[in-house]
Design an enzyme around this catalytic site. Structure first.
Site, PDB file in Angstrom:
ATOM      1  N   GLY A  49       0.891  -1.261   0.004  1.00 19.27           N
ATOM      2  CA  GLY A  49       0.148  -0.140  -0.128  1.00 19.27           C
ATOM      3  C   GLY A  49       0.678   1.265  -0.016  1.00 19.27           C
ATOM      4  O   GLY A  49       2.008   1.493  -0.708  1.00 19.27           O
ATOM      5  N   SER A  50       0.466   2.165   0.836  1.00 18.22           N
ATOM      6  CA  SER A  50       1.078   3.606   0.630  1.00 18.22           C
ATOM      7  C   SER A  50       2.390   3.532   1.352  1.00 18.22           C
ATOM      8  O   SER A  50       3.183   4.525   1.142  1.00 18.22           O
ATOM      9  CB  SER A  50       0.157   4.572   1.443  1.00 18.22           C
ATOM     10  OG  SER A  50      -1.022   4.671   0.527  1.00 18.22           O
ATOM     11  N   THR A  51       2.711   2.650   2.146  1.00 21.98           N
ATOM     12  CA  THR A  51       4.238   2.640   2.502  1.00 21.98           C
ATOM     13  C   THR A  51       5.200   2.512   1.306  1.00 21.98           C
ATOM     14  O   THR A  51       6.498   2.986   1.424  1.00 21.98           O
ATOM     15  CB  THR A  51       4.535   1.590   3.488  1.00 21.98           C
ATOM     16  OG1 THR A  51       4.357   0.229   2.935  1.00 21.98           O
ATOM     17  CG2 THR A  51       3.671   1.876   4.639  1.00 21.98           C
TER      18      THR A  51
END
Length: 485
Positions: free
Chosen positions: A215-217
């Site tokens: 995801g956004s990591t």
């Protein structure tokens, strides 16, 4: 009469020679076949005739051996078994060994030639060296904090010392007690069947053996690629990013959870976790440079061992531009282990250098004398030092005024990135909550710890599944445990 005696003697000599030839055939030619025969219990009896060496955390053993008084005499025991199972694995008389128990089996069992006082000594004398000990890099306080933080959730935590690559914590939940598998009784068989039939897979080491969409990591990697490639030069300049963003060559419109993402600067987009900005950045960077940056962090490496093998994290290099946009926000085919994402955070913290993580500090003989040490670990440049400095600034902003406020620690500088990863057919699964971070105490000269946390959200969490809500507090507890004097 003499002639008959000579004939008898010759016949006896012939019989003796035949016996010697047969004995040689059995002991040399057929020895491997007999050794591998399941009916031959002598190797097992020899293997378990003495205590096994120990695995140590903070100088204290977390394993032991129990004298059963049976043919397979010594049975493995574990202190706080579920806490350390993702590190130790199990050593079972019936089911073999896993993880550190497997990777260091020769030393722990005493079979390693390095444990003998002289080369080939045991081969000549038939003696068996006492099992050696394995001293791990694990910080017991950080391990306990991670385990308590995950609690009843499914998930994992990996923590690394950025300057060295030492693994400070490795937790996977739900866990299991490896001692229940140590023997060969009916109870051990029932436990084996129960654990293997459990849909929650408690024996799966989620920290190193399961990959998730990050995801956004993963936007940390995308930002590094954009800065290194010169696509972004000013952290505060508008990025000319529409909201929504139509993926190239499709009618699919990508949107954001946060407001204010249209033409947001990289700093704003990082703090608000704008999907549209980072998907467009990935497309602008291009698949070649995106893949090169991802691989410099450790993605697509199928040879990582710590010393047991970690599953490779992947960034698909055969994508079209629309798929590249999704890959650049940690979706599509992008997959990562928590250990890999801890490496990403560690690379930012250490000025752009990635050091190979390792779990064994040193090995030693039963008396304490040294067998081997980890030594210096190789490093490679994941990004330019100037890029790492800018990413540290961006990650600090996420904690100070963005989505990672729950990771803030008084008396320390903390950088982080939240992530909420979709998965399942049509994104139907409950999202995974991610948080990656690093921390540096105000009196420290460099960051002391980098952490990655993933929590597999459940229906009980309702709409509260978010990296900042579920994962960041766990990361904070682990970082605090490491920073405490």
């Amino acid at each position: 009469m003499t002639r008959h005696i000579r004939h008898a003697a010759a016949f006896c000599a012939l019989l003796l020679a035949a016996l010697l030839v047969n004995a040689a055939r059995v002991q040399i030619v057929q020895a491997p076949q007999y050794d591998g025969n399941p009916a031959n219990r002598r190797p097992d009896i020899a293997r378990y005739q003495q205590p096994r060496g120990d695995i140590l955390v903070g100088g204290e053993p977390v394993t032991g051996s129990r004298d059963t008084g049976e043919h397979l005499r010594f049975e493995r025991t574990y202190q706080n078994g579920p806490l350390y199972a993702p590190i130790t694995g199990f050593a079972s008389q019936a089911y073999g060994t896993t993880l550190l128990e497997h990777a260091e089996d020769g030393l722990l069992s005493g079979a390693d030639p390095m444990l003998a006082p002289l080369p080939l000594w045991n081969d000549v004398t038939g003696a068996h060296s006492p099992g050696g000990d394995v001293v791990t890099t694990i910080d017991g306080a950080a391990q306990r904090a991670a385990f308590a933080g995950l609690g009843r959730h499914k998930g994992a935590v990996a923590a690394i010392e950025p300057a060295t690559g030492r693994v400070l914590a490795l937790v996977s939940t739900p866990s299991y007690d490896p001692q229940l598998l140590s023997g060969n009784s009916a109870a051990a068989t029932r436990t084996w069947d129960r654990l293997n039939g459990d849909p929650d897979k408690p024996m799966l080491n989620r920290a190193v053996r399961r990959t998730y969409p990050p995801g956004s990591t993963f936007k940390v990697v995308t930002a590094a690629a954009a800065l290194d490639a010169g696509v972004i030069r000013d952290l505060d300049a508008p990025t000319r990013s529409p909201d929504p963003y139509t993926l190239p060559g499709t009618r699919t419109r990508l949107t954001n959870e946060a407001d204010g993402c249209r033409n947001a600067s990289l700093r704003q987009a990082f703090e608000r976790s704008c999907n549209t900005v980072f998907a467009k950045l990935g497309v602008d960077v291009g698949v070649t440079d995106m893949a090169a940056t991802a691989e410099s962090f450790g993605f697509n490496d199928d040879g990582l061992r710590i010393p047991f093998a970690a599953s490779p994290s992947t960034f698909d290099t055969s994508v079209d531009r629309a798929q590249l946009g999704l890959s650049s926000i940690g979706q599509y085919n992008t997959r990562a282990t928590p250990l890999q994402m801890a490496m990403v955070a560690a690379a930012v913290a250490s000025g752009g250098q990635v050091r190979t993580p390792y779990l064994v500090e040193r090995t030693q003989r039963a008396g304490g004398s040294l067998v081997a040490t980890a030594g210096s670990r190789p490093s490679r440049e994941a990004m330019r030092p100037s890029t790492a400095a800018r990413l540290k600034e961006l990650m600090t902003g996420v904690v100070e005024k963005g989505t990672g406020a729950n990771a803030a620690i008084r008396g320390a500088t903390v950088g982080g990135k939240t992530g909420t990863a979709q998965h399942g057919v049509g994104n139907s699964g409950t999202p995974y909550a991610w948080f990656v971070s690093w921390a540096q105490g105000d009196r420290d000269l460099e960051p002391k710890v980098a952490v990655a946390v993933v929590v597999e959200g459940s229906a009980a969490d309702g709409g509260r599944v978010s990296g900042g809500g579920l994962a960041a507090p766990i990361a904070r507890a682990v970082m605090e445990a490491v920073l405490k004097p």
